[in-house]
Design a protein around this motif. Structure first.
Motif, PDB file in Angstrom:
ATOM      1  N   UNK A 289       0.820  -1.224   0.000  1.00  0.00           N
ATOM      2  CA  UNK A 289       0.000   0.000   0.000  1.00  0.00           C
ATOM      3  C   UNK A 289       0.849   1.267   0.000  1.00  0.00           C
ATOM      4  N   UNK A 290       2.128   1.135   0.346  1.00  0.00           N
ATOM      5  CA  UNK A 290       2.978   2.339   0.310  1.00  0.00           C
ATOM      6  C   UNK A 290       3.020   2.926  -1.100  1.00  0.00           C
ATOM      7  N   UNK A 291       3.301   2.091  -2.122  1.00  0.00           N
ATOM      8  CA  UNK A 291       3.361   2.613  -3.506  1.00  0.00           C
ATOM      9  C   UNK A 291       2.006   3.151  -3.945  1.00  0.00           C
ATOM     10  N   UNK A 292       0.944   2.449  -3.514  1.00  0.00           N
ATOM     11  CA  UNK A 292      -0.409   2.896  -3.925  1.00  0.00           C
ATOM     12  C   UNK A 292      -0.689   4.288  -3.360  1.00  0.00           C
ATOM     13  N   UNK A 293      -0.290   4.494  -2.101  1.00  0.00           N
ATOM     14  CA  UNK A 293      -0.518   5.800  -1.475  1.00  0.00           C
ATOM     15  C   UNK A 293       0.277   6.899  -2.194  1.00  0.00           C
ATOM     16  N   UNK A 294       1.493   6.581  -2.578  1.00  0.00           N
ATOM     17  CA  UNK A 294       2.326   7.589  -3.268  1.00  0.00           C
ATOM     18  C   UNK A 294       1.702   7.927  -4.627  1.00  0.00           C
ATOM     19  N   UNK A 295       1.264   6.888  -5.351  1.00  0.00           N
ATOM     20  CA  UNK A 295       0.628   7.129  -6.661  1.00  0.00           C
ATOM     21  C   UNK A 295      -0.628   7.974  -6.500  1.00  0.00           C
ATOM     22  N   UNK A 296      -1.436   7.637  -5.513  1.00  0.00           N
ATOM     23  CA  UNK A 296      -2.704   8.364  -5.310  1.00  0.00           C
ATOM     24  C   UNK A 296      -2.427   9.816  -4.922  1.00  0.00           C
ATOM     25  N   UNK A 297      -1.408  10.051  -4.116  1.00  0.00           N
ATOM     26  CA  UNK A 297      -1.085  11.432  -3.707  1.00  0.00           C
ATOM     27  C   UNK A 297      -0.604  12.229  -4.915  1.00  0.00           C
ATOM     28  N   UNK A 298       0.233  11.604  -5.743  1.00  0.00           N
ATOM     29  CA  UNK A 298       0.720  12.293  -6.950  1.00  0.00           C
ATOM     30  C   UNK A 298      -0.452  12.659  -7.862  1.00  0.00           C
ATOM     31  N   UNK A 299      -1.460  11.760  -7.930  1.00  0.00           N
ATOM     32  CA  UNK A 299      -2.621  12.039  -8.792  1.00  0.00           C
ATOM     33  C   UNK A 299      -3.425  13.215  -8.263  1.00  0.00           C
ATOM     34  N   UNK A 300      -3.531  13.354  -6.938  1.00  0.00           N
ATOM     35  CA  UNK A 300      -4.407  14.379  -6.355  1.00  0.00           C
ATOM     36  C   UNK A 300      -3.778  15.750  -6.254  1.00  0.00           C
ATOM     37  N   UNK A 301      -2.489  15.847  -6.375  1.00  0.00           N
ATOM     38  CA  UNK A 301      -1.817  17.137  -6.192  1.00  0.00           C
ATOM     39  C   UNK A 301      -1.700  17.864  -7.526  1.00  0.00           C
ATOM     40  N   UNK A 302      -1.966  19.165  -7.513  1.00  0.00           N
ATOM     41  CA  UNK A 302      -1.729  19.957  -8.722  1.00  0.00           C
ATOM     42  C   UNK A 302      -0.251  20.001  -9.027  1.00  0.00           C
TER      43      UNK A 302
END
Ligand code: NDP
Ligand code: DXP
Ligand code: MN
Length: 384
Positions: A345-358
């Protein structure tokens, strides 16, 4: 010979304590004027009573009284709080600041030290991941030396010595592969933090040990190398070398390669940075070829360990992407160590954060500091 005066930020950690071993080995050459810790008051007090710095910082205010009571009689000034880190590095007698803080918290003290024209011995790779372009511009502007402590980058730095006229074709950063080398995603879905904290070759702090297990450490190191050595992402390759004896390799335009090797012992790159350009005699353990009859190499498994490609992508996209990647990773590692998310889930969280940030293309330092905080909030909210 004039003594070299150093500040050690993060003195109580893995790099910090090994740096003090190096200082112990060269009492006539190295002297310590500043030591800092986050919250480990007892170790900071013991270190200060031995090395007699002019100043110490304990970042957490809760430890201030204890440290003050122990060190005031010895005439050592004690400060607390994050801001104090930026002030103590300005002490005029300091020649070189070893930044061994973990995480993006190391960024502001690095900037303050460069602005005061101190040479930097950099272990805190996150400084360059978050703000590599701005930091290297400051290094040039203030004409200071940036001496890498990270073992791979110290290796590349040494391979480049005497090669100032020769362009680099590419570099190979070696990776141990971590404790889960060769494992598949089914295996990784159940791994625990105690398994992840067992690095095969290096004894290091918890955050970098988890980064090594997830290959994020190598991703961060690719970004660190880009800025330190002014390379394009395509010039930086990663090769798994499970023995961690060859610390990294430079390939020149004629195809010739130079590698730097030695036992996996951080005292060597720390000494190199603190005594540069001198190579001083020490009695640290020597490498014996017969203990390592085979040095082996493998392709990094970037399908299983997704962090490596996330870091390459962040580097290629540029702007604030590496800062967001780093912030999300810091939150992810802390959550994994607190048993709040699983290893994968660490990689998933990083990917999701990158998607949500402008995406900001050319952020200033203050924008990067704000983006770092925002990305942490996004990642924390995603965890819930
Ligand atoms: N360990 C290694 O072999 C290597 C480490 N590095 C890099 O070096 C850096 C340090 O790593 P390592 O020594 O393993 O880490 P550790 O966790 O062992 O030590 C971190 C140090 O920083 C202090 N610290 C922690 N958080 C903060 C904060 N927010 N503000 C100020 N100080 C803080 C800690 O104080 P306290 O003890 O009080 O918590 C401690 O002194 C990292 O960037 C890592 O990636 C690079 C290559 C190898
Ligand atoms: C000692 C050092 O420099 C670490 O960054 C080390 O390289 C971590 O090992 P990995 O190669 O497993 O990331
Ligand atoms: Mn390294």
């Amino acid at each position: 010979m004039k003594k070299r005066n150093i500040a050690i930020l993060g003195a109580t950690g893995s790099i910090g304590t090994q740096a003090l071993d190096v200082v112990r080995a060269f009492p006539d050459f190295l002297e310590v004027s500043v030591l800092t810790a986050s919250s480990n008051a007892d170790l900071l007090i013991a270190q200060a009573l031995e090395f007699k710095p002019a100043m110490v910082v304990i970042v957490h205010e809760s430890g201030f009284r204890k440290v003050q009571d122990a060190l005031k009689p010895a005439g050592i000034k004690v400060f607390a709080g994050e801001e104090a880190l930026q002030e103590v590095v300005q002490l005029p007698r300091i020649d070189i600041v070893l930044n061994a803080i973990v995480g993006a918290a190391g960024l502001k003290p690095t900037v303050a030290a460069i602005q005061q024209r101190k040479d930097i011995a950099l272990a805190n790779k996150e400084t360059l991941v978050v703000a590599g372009e701005l930091i290297m511009d400051l290094v040039k502007k203030h004409d200071v030396s940036m001496l890498p402590v990270d073992s791979e980058h110290a290796a590349i730095f040494q391979c480049l010595m005497g090669e100032e006229q020769n362009p680099v074709e590419k570099i190979y950063l070696t990776a141990s592969g971590g404790p889960f080398r060769g494992k598949d995603r089914a295996f990784l879905s159940t791994v625990t933090k105690s398994q992840a904290l067992k690095h095969p070759n290096w004894v290091m702090g918890a955050k970098i040990t988890i980064d090594s297990a997830s290959l994020m450490n190598k991703g961060l190191e690719v970004i660190e190398a880009k800025w330190l050595f002014d390379l394009a992402a395509e010039q930086i390759d990663v090769i798994v070398h499970p023995q961690s004896i060859i610390h990294s390799i430079v390939q020149f335009l004629d195809g010739s390669m130079k590698a730097q090797m030695g036992l996996p012992d951080m005292k060597l790159p720390i000494q190199h940075a603190l005594t540069y350009p001198l190579r001083k005699a020490n009695d640290f353990e020597r490498f014996n070829f017969l203990d390592y009859p085979s040095l082996t190499f493998e392709q990094a498994d970037s399908q299983t360990f997704r962090n490596l490609n996330l870091a390459y992508r962040a580097l290629q996209e540029g702007g604030d992407r590496p800062c967001v990647l780093n912030a999300a990773n810091e939150v992810a590692v802390a959550a994994f160590l607190a048993d709040r998310i699983s290893f994968l889930e660490m990689s998933e969280l990083i990917e999701a954060t990158l998607r949500q940030q402008n995406w900001i293309q050319k952020p200033s330092l203050s924008e990067l500091l704000a983006i770092d905080q925002q990305a942490r909030l996004v990642a924390q909210n995603l965890i819930g």
